[in-house]
Design a protein around this motif. Structure first.
Motif, mmCIF file in Angstrom:
data_model
loop_
_atom_site.group_PDB
_atom_site.id
_atom_site.type_symbol
_atom_site.label_atom_id
_atom_site.label_comp_id
_atom_site.label_asym_id
_atom_site.label_seq_id
_atom_site.Cartn_x
_atom_site.Cartn_y
_atom_site.Cartn_z
ATOM 1 N N UNK A 149 41.472 74.079 6.507
ATOM 2 C CA UNK A 149 40.497 74.875 5.766
ATOM 3 C C UNK A 149 39.593 75.591 6.755
ATOM 4 N N UNK A 150 39.097 76.761 6.358
ATOM 5 C CA UNK A 150 38.186 77.522 7.213
ATOM 6 C C UNK A 150 37.191 78.261 6.330
ATOM 7 N N UNK A 151 35.943 78.317 6.778
ATOM 8 C CA UNK A 151 34.880 78.915 5.979
ATOM 9 C C UNK A 151 34.044 79.866 6.842
ATOM 10 N N UNK A 152 33.708 81.008 6.281
ATOM 11 C CA UNK A 152 32.784 81.931 6.939
ATOM 12 C C UNK A 152 31.374 81.493 6.579
ATOM 13 N N UNK A 153 30.633 81.022 7.573
ATOM 14 C CA UNK A 153 29.267 80.546 7.357
ATOM 15 C C UNK A 153 28.304 81.722 7.270
ATOM 16 N N UNK A 154 28.529 82.711 8.122
ATOM 17 C CA UNK A 154 27.653 83.893 8.146
ATOM 18 C C UNK A 154 28.405 85.066 8.746
#
Length: 208
Positions: A149-154
Motif C-alpha cells: 500500500x502507498x499513500x500520498x501524505x502531502x
C-alpha cells in the motif's frame, strides 16, 4: 562344444551391449534439463510516455498504472493528479524488490529525469539493491520487500531548481507499507519537475 562356447560368447556380448545401453540411458535421463532464463513480458504502455506495464508487476502497481493512464488520456491533464500517481508508481516499483531479477534490475528508472538517471541507478545498485541475489532462473529463495500500500501524505506545487534552471514542479510526501516489514524505508519526499509537458522525479529523501 564349439557351438556351445559360441552361444555363450553371443549371450555375454548381448548382455554387455544391454548393460552399456542401460548405462547410457540412465546417464542421459539423469542429465539436468537446460535452464531457461525467466522471460519478462511487456503487457502495456501509455502512448506518448515512457511508462510501461510488465507481467511481473504487482496488482497495486497495475491499479495505479491504470489510474495514471486515465489522467494522461484526458484532453486537459491535471498535473497535480499526474504527480501523485507518478510518485506512487515510483515508490511501488523501486521498493518492490521481490520481482527484480538482480541488483542491476533497478526499478522506477523510467520515472527519473534522464540527466540524473545513470547516477540514480548507480546509487540504488550500491545501496538499496546491493545484496539482492540473482534470480535469472527463478530459483531465488531470498525474502525481499514488496509494497502492498502507498499513500500520498502531502502534495504541493512549487518552483524547483535543477541544473541551475527553474522548473514548475511538485513536492510529494509519501508513506507506504510492505507485505512483510524487513526494515526498509517507509516514508519519503519526492521532488518532480515539469519538462516538455511531462513530469520527472529529480530527487528523493527517505526516512523510516
Amino acid at each position: 562344444m564349439k557351438r556351445r562356447n559360441l552361444l555363450i560368447c553371443i549371450v555375454i556380448i548381448i548382455l554387455l551391449l544391454c548393460g552399456v545401453a542401460f548405462a547410457w540411458y540412465k546417464l542421459r535421463s539423469s542429465k539436468p534439463a537446460e535452464e531457461v532464463p525467466t522471460e519478462i513480458k511487456k503487457l502495456d504502455a501509455i502512448e506518448g510516455y515512457d511508462y510501461s506495464l510488465e507481467d511481473r508487476d504487482t496488482e497495486i502497481y497495475k491499479e495505479n498504472f491504470s489510474s495514471l493512464r486515465e489522467v494522461l488520456n484526458k484532453s486537459e491533464i491535471n498535473y497535480d493528479e499526474y504527480a501523485k500517481y507518478l510518485s506512487k508508481l515510483y515508490i511501488i516499483d523501486l521498493y518492490t524488490i521481490s520481482n527484480k531479477v538482480n541488483q542491476y534490475d533497478v526499478g522506477a528508472s523510467e520515472f527519473v529525469i534522464e540527466e540524473k538517471r545513470e547516477n540514480f541507478e548507480l546509487k540504488v545498485r550500491d545501496t538499496l539493491y546491493k545484496y539482492v541475489e540473482d534470480n535469472t532462473y527463478g530459483k531465488r529463495v531470498q525474502v525481499l520487500p514488496e509494497v502492498v500500500s502507498v499513500e500520498v501524505v502531502e502534495s504541493k506545487s512549487e518552483t524547483i531548481k535543477v541544473l541551475e534552471q527553474d522548473y514548475e514542479g511538485f513536492t510529494v510526501t509519501l508513506s507506504w507499507n510492505y507485505v512483510k516489514d524487513l526494515g526498509y524505508d517507509k516514508k519519503c519526499v519526492l521532488k518532480l519537475i515539469k519538462k516538455d509537458n511531462k513530469l520527472y522525479v529529480v530527487s528523493e529523501s527517505t526516512s523510516n
